[in-house]
Design a protein around this motif. Structure first.
Motif, mmCIF file in Angstrom:
data_model
loop_
_atom_site.group_PDB
_atom_site.id
_atom_site.type_symbol
_atom_site.label_atom_id
_atom_site.label_comp_id
_atom_site.label_asym_id
_atom_site.label_seq_id
_atom_site.Cartn_x
_atom_site.Cartn_y
_atom_site.Cartn_z
ATOM 1 N N LYS A 199 0.792 -1.289 -0.059
ATOM 2 C CA LYS A 199 0.094 -0.065 0.052
ATOM 3 C C LYS A 199 0.857 1.189 0.012
ATOM 4 N N GLU A 200 2.045 1.129 0.563
ATOM 5 C CA GLU A 200 3.056 2.103 0.499
ATOM 6 C C GLU A 200 3.552 2.569 -0.748
ATOM 7 N N VAL A 201 4.248 1.443 -1.297
ATOM 8 C CA VAL A 201 4.765 1.531 -2.521
ATOM 9 C C VAL A 201 3.610 1.819 -3.983
ATOM 10 N N ALA A 202 2.767 1.120 -3.700
ATOM 11 C CA ALA A 202 1.892 1.000 -5.047
ATOM 12 C C ALA A 202 0.291 1.457 -4.536
ATOM 13 N N PRO A 203 0.373 2.896 -3.974
ATOM 14 C CA PRO A 203 -1.065 3.162 -3.367
ATOM 15 C C PRO A 203 -2.176 3.164 -4.573
ATOM 16 N N GLN A 204 -1.887 3.205 -5.715
ATOM 17 C CA GLN A 204 -2.864 3.133 -6.876
ATOM 18 C C GLN A 204 -3.666 2.043 -7.066
ATOM 19 N N ALA A 205 -2.990 0.968 -6.711
ATOM 20 C CA ALA A 205 -3.313 -0.508 -6.713
ATOM 21 C C ALA A 205 -4.608 -0.881 -5.879
ATOM 22 N N LEU A 206 -5.541 -1.577 -6.596
ATOM 23 C CA LEU A 206 -6.613 -2.100 -5.421
ATOM 24 C C LEU A 206 -5.880 -3.127 -4.887
ATOM 25 N N LEU A 207 -5.871 -3.327 -3.547
ATOM 26 C CA LEU A 207 -5.262 -4.433 -2.737
ATOM 27 C C LEU A 207 -6.410 -5.340 -2.300
ATOM 28 N N VAL A 208 -6.431 -6.524 -2.820
ATOM 29 C CA VAL A 208 -7.259 -7.727 -2.873
ATOM 30 C C VAL A 208 -6.890 -8.834 -1.986
ATOM 31 N N ALA A 209 -7.497 -9.185 -0.800
ATOM 32 C CA ALA A 209 -6.841 -10.375 -0.113
ATOM 33 C C ALA A 209 -8.061 -11.447 -0.390
ATOM 34 N N GLY A 210 -7.305 -12.781 -0.180
ATOM 35 C CA GLY A 210 -8.282 -13.746 -0.123
ATOM 36 C C GLY A 210 -7.739 -15.094 0.555
ATOM 37 N N GLY A 211 -8.298 -16.168 0.350
ATOM 38 C CA GLY A 211 -7.747 -17.447 1.161
ATOM 39 C C GLY A 211 -8.329 -17.729 2.419
ATOM 40 N N GLY A 212 -7.888 -18.641 2.905
ATOM 41 C CA GLY A 212 -8.435 -19.347 4.346
ATOM 42 C C GLY A 212 -8.201 -18.112 5.369
ATOM 43 N N PHE A 213 -7.104 -17.443 5.585
ATOM 44 C CA PHE A 213 -6.664 -16.488 6.496
ATOM 45 C C PHE A 213 -7.848 -15.450 6.556
ATOM 46 N N LEU A 214 -8.339 -14.966 5.508
ATOM 47 C CA LEU A 214 -9.621 -13.932 5.384
ATOM 48 C C LEU A 214 -10.860 -14.636 5.653
ATOM 49 N N THR A 215 -11.227 -15.780 5.053
ATOM 50 C CA THR A 215 -12.229 -16.322 4.961
ATOM 51 C C THR A 215 -12.785 -16.864 6.300
ATOM 52 N N SER A 216 -11.885 -17.341 7.314
ATOM 53 C CA SER A 216 -12.204 -17.768 8.457
ATOM 54 C C SER A 216 -12.700 -16.486 9.523
ATOM 55 N N MET A 217 -12.322 -15.459 9.159
ATOM 56 C CA MET A 217 -12.556 -14.066 10.020
ATOM 57 C C MET A 217 -12.531 -12.780 9.178
ATOM 58 N N PRO A 218 -13.466 -12.894 8.357
ATOM 59 C CA PRO A 218 -13.587 -11.783 7.268
ATOM 60 C C PRO A 218 -13.490 -10.111 8.031
ATOM 61 N N HIS A 219 -14.563 -9.996 8.939
ATOM 62 C CA HIS A 219 -14.298 -8.531 9.212
ATOM 63 C C HIS A 219 -13.200 -8.261 10.252
ATOM 64 N N GLU A 220 -12.730 -9.318 11.028
ATOM 65 C CA GLU A 220 -11.614 -9.068 11.830
ATOM 66 C C GLU A 220 -10.179 -8.865 10.931
ATOM 67 N N ILE A 221 -10.143 -9.730 10.087
ATOM 68 C CA ILE A 221 -8.824 -9.655 9.185
ATOM 69 C C ILE A 221 -9.049 -7.934 8.649
ATOM 70 N N MET A 222 -10.175 -7.612 7.879
ATOM 71 C CA MET A 222 -10.315 -6.364 7.596
ATOM 72 C C MET A 222 -9.851 -5.128 8.337
ATOM 73 N N ARG A 223 -10.203 -5.389 9.551
ATOM 74 C CA ARG A 223 -9.770 -4.450 10.490
ATOM 75 C C ARG A 223 -8.412 -4.543 11.126
ATOM 76 N N PHE A 224 -7.937 -5.788 10.956
ATOM 77 C CA PHE A 224 -6.445 -5.772 11.431
ATOM 78 C C PHE A 224 -5.392 -5.308 10.292
ATOM 79 N N LEU A 225 -6.000 -5.432 9.219
ATOM 80 C CA LEU A 225 -5.279 -5.098 7.695
ATOM 81 C C LEU A 225 -5.811 -3.986 7.016
ATOM 82 N N PRO A 226 -5.951 -2.568 7.621
ATOM 83 C CA PRO A 226 -6.507 -1.701 7.010
ATOM 84 C C PRO A 226 -6.058 -1.272 5.617
ATOM 85 N N GLN A 227 -5.034 -1.817 5.036
ATOM 86 C CA GLN A 227 -4.412 -1.579 3.887
ATOM 87 C C GLN A 227 -5.321 -2.224 2.614
#
Length: 185
Positions: free
Chosen positions: A85-113
């Motif tokens: 997010k610091e180096v490429a702020p123009q890019a849409l940063l998309v996350a996925g996989g088991g780490f996010l699927t298991s706790m989506p709201h919490e992970i989005m809160r932990f990773l504001p980028q």
């Protein structure tokens, strides 16, 4: 068509790379078939420095940076998303996989980028996100299987994407983008 950089995070720092990123390779094949330009930085295989990661992030004007993995990759994912997010702020940063699927709201809160998360199977949701982005329509609320940030930062979790029933419709994974020689010595 979008220019996309997938980053495969380090799964276990203390272990040799042995977890082939099957889901990411399959997703890359799906979106390449739709005409998107895809590159991969496999941090798990190469174990390069932050300076090399920054160089890769600066190598092009990425439209989308995708990162995903299992829960044991969380530390690496957190580190990579901050740099991305610091180096490429123009890019849409998309996350996925088991780490996010298991706790989506919490992970989005932990990773504001992270701008958008793909919950569950990404094989339908992620290509639809790219189609809408190409059309200039960033209404993420209409795509099942996404969690996204509203203007004030509140996260919204859309209804789930139904599971794919016809697995035979999936293409062969884009293994040519990954250093398989590292995983299979």
């Amino acid at each position: 068509m979008a220019k996309l950089l997938f980053i495969n995070p380090v799964v276990r720092e203390e272990d040799e790379p042995r977890h082939v990123p099957y889901g990411m390779a399959l997703l890359a094949a799906i979106i390449m078939r739709q005409g998107h330009a895809v590159q991969v930085f496999d941090a798990n295989a190469w174990r390069e420095s932050d300076a090399v990661l920054a160089q890769v992030l600066k190598a092009d004007r990425w439209d989308v940076i995708g990162i995903g993995g299992i829960t044991t990759a969380y530390r690496s994912i957190k580190h990579i998303t901050a740099i991305a997010k610091e180096v490429a702020p123009q890019a849409l940063l998309v996350a996925g996989g088991g780490f996010l699927t298991s706790m989506p709201h919490e992970i989005m809160r932990f990773l504001p980028q992270v701008d958008v998360g793909v919950v569950g199977e990404a094989f339908v949701s992620f290509p639809e996100l790219l189609r809408r982005m190409d059309a200039g329509n960033c209404d993420w609320g209409a795509i099942p299987g996404l969690i996204w940030r509203e203007a004030l930062g509140k996260t919204t979790l859309n209804p789930e994407q139904p599971l794919m029933m016809d697995l035979d419709s999936l293409p062969y994974p884009a293994w040519e983008l990954f250093p398989l020689e590292v995983y299979f010595k």
